[in-house]
Motif scaffolding. Structure first.
Motif, PDB file in Angstrom:
ATOM      1  N   MET A  63       0.854  -1.186   0.000  1.00 61.93           N
ATOM      2  CA  MET A  63       0.000   0.000   0.000  1.00 61.93           C
ATOM      3  C   MET A  63       0.891   1.238   0.000  1.00 61.93           C
ATOM      4  N   GLU A  64       0.325   2.370  -0.356  1.00 60.91           N
ATOM      5  CA  GLU A  64       1.115   3.592  -0.424  1.00 60.91           C
ATOM      6  C   GLU A  64       1.721   3.932   0.934  1.00 60.91           C
ATOM      7  N   GLY A  65       3.022   4.199   0.940  1.00 61.51           N
ATOM      8  CA  GLY A  65       3.722   4.557   2.168  1.00 61.51           C
ATOM      9  C   GLY A  65       4.233   3.383   2.970  1.00 61.51           C
ATOM     10  N   ASP A  66       3.924   2.153   2.558  1.00 65.34           N
ATOM     11  CA  ASP A  66       4.390   0.982   3.313  1.00 65.34           C
ATOM     12  C   ASP A  66       5.917   0.917   3.329  1.00 65.34           C
ATOM     13  N   VAL A  67       6.426   0.248   4.368  1.00 62.39           N
ATOM     14  CA  VAL A  67       7.866   0.010   4.494  1.00 62.39           C
ATOM     15  C   VAL A  67       8.123  -1.463   4.201  1.00 62.39           C
ATOM     16  N   LEU A  68       8.950  -1.731   3.209  1.00 63.18           N
ATOM     17  CA  LEU A  68       9.341  -3.101   2.871  1.00 63.18           C
ATOM     18  C   LEU A  68      10.738  -3.347   3.413  1.00 63.18           C
ATOM     19  N   PHE A  69      10.860  -4.297   4.320  1.00 65.86           N
ATOM     20  CA  PHE A  69      12.148  -4.599   4.945  1.00 65.86           C
ATOM     21  C   PHE A  69      12.690  -5.899   4.363  1.00 65.86           C
ATOM     22  N   ILE A  70      13.887  -5.836   3.788  1.00 67.65           N
ATOM     23  CA  ILE A  70      14.561  -7.027   3.254  1.00 67.65           C
ATOM     24  C   ILE A  70      15.836  -7.249   4.058  1.00 67.65           C
ATOM     25  N   ASP A  71      15.843  -8.277   4.868  1.00 71.22           N
ATOM     26  CA  ASP A  71      17.020  -8.611   5.662  1.00 71.22           C
ATOM     27  C   ASP A  71      18.023  -9.375   4.794  1.00 71.22           C
TER      28      ASP A  71
END
Length: 359
Positions: A124-132
């Motif tokens: 969704m707009e503004g979401d934070v996607l974290f890739i470790d």
């Protein structure tokens, strides 16, 4: 257990009692929830609660505040540094500070471009996607990530061979937070697409003391200042290790005392769990012992050391060596690993005149 269909039989006069199956379910559920809650409760919820890393916090605060003031999503953020310093926690704080959702995955899990496309299309707009461990992302997925980070668009290939068609798919603006323990393994094109890069540093004893004291307060553990300093000084400069040692010291204090963690309890617990006054554990001392007692202080190759201690070379190189080198007990040369004077003295042995190091 809740997924297994079962039938319960209760005697008429015991109808109001809890069955053994239910009791076992409750115990397992409480144990699972308790451990999960402990891990979650120790994580800071905001930048003001985060202990240590003052430079990173100051820089990140400027990035997030500026984005909020402009009403836009923050630049993509790359967090690099050794394990256990708070990279995942920092990603959670970024989402919390921006009031958005956090989606989490890891580099090894993104084996195909389709895996990444499915995740990006659900943002969704503004979401934070974290890739470790983002340095371990597969090449096809990494190349798709380039366009997603820059243009918030991906091309989905439908079909195979000459009849394959590329369908452009718009994705809402998002913030990618990548975490890596090996920044040097990131490709140049990926690294350059991050608007803000932060290097997480090891903690000093004072900051770790605050980490231990805060964790003890959350866990409801009474702890003396001397005990908190003792735990902090043996935590290898890493908050994750400090929190783990605190929980083990708490167990020791509850079993062998009144539950209060004092200096005697902390030292006794750390001795039981083989953590010495320098933070070295059994494997660290085994590596030093093999290097000094078995090979006269070196130089010795990592494969030989691994065989001597019964571990894989990658374990010795990635788990033991970084701290031993940082503690000044091992130096690395083209011919192999060499024990320093400090390592000889730590094992209670007199270093030879040719030993490396100044101590």
């Amino acid at each position: 257990m809740s997924d297994v269909e079962r039938t319960e039989f209760n005697l008429p006069d015991e109808a109001t009692r809890t069955s053994p199956l239910q009791r076992n379910e409750n115990v397992e559920s409480e144990a699972h929830t308790g451990e999960h809650d402990i891990e979650r409760s120790l994580r800071p919820k905001g930048l003001d609660e985060f202990i240590g890393q003052p430079k990173v916090k100051e820089q990140l605060s400027l990035v997030l505040t500026g984005a909020r003031n402009r009403g836009v999503t923050p630049d993509h953020v790359l967090l690099s540094g050794p394990p256990g310093l708070g990279k995942t926690t920092m990603a959670m704080i970024i989402a919390q500070e921006m009031g958005t959702s956090l989606r989490m995955t890891s580099g090894p899990a993104l084996e195909r471009a389709g895996d990444l496309a499915a995740m990006l299309s659900n943002l969704m707009e503004g979401d934070v996607l974290f890739i470790d461990e983002i340095h371990r992302i597969a090449r096809p997925a990494e190349e798709m990530l380039y366009m997603a980070m820059e243009d918030f668009r991906i091309d989905v290939i439908v079909g195979k061979g000459p009849g394959a068609t590329s369908i452009p798919l718009e994705i809402p603006p998002f913030t990618l937070v990548g975490a890596t323990t090996r920044a040097g393994m990131l490709t140049g094109p990926l690294r350059d697409r991050f608007g803000f890069t932060a290097q997480m540093e090891y903690y000093n004893t004072d900051d770790l003391e605050h980490v231990v004291t805060r964790a003890a307060r959350i866990l409801g553990v009474e702890i003396d200042k001397e005990a908190a300093i003792e735990i902090a000084s043996r935590s290898r400069g890493t908050p994750r290790i400090a929190n783990r040692l605190l929980r083990r010291v708490r167990d020791f204090a509850e079993v062998n005392g009144d539950g209060r963690v004092n200096l005697v309890a902390a030292q006794g617990a750390l001795e039981v769990f083989d953590v010495d006054d320098k933070g070295l554990d059994r494997l660290d001392r085994a590596v030093l012992g093999a290097l000094i007692k078995g090979h006269g202080g070196g130089p010795v190759g990592v494969n030989t050391l691994a065989i001597a201690v019964g571990e894989e070379p990658s374990t010795v190189e990635e788990v033991c060596e970084p701290y031993l080198v940082r503690a000044g007990m091992i130096s690395r040369s083209a011919r192999g690993r060499i024990a320093t004077r400090l390592a000889w003295k730590h094992l209670g042995m007199t270093p030879p005149e040719t030993a490396a190091g100044l101590f």
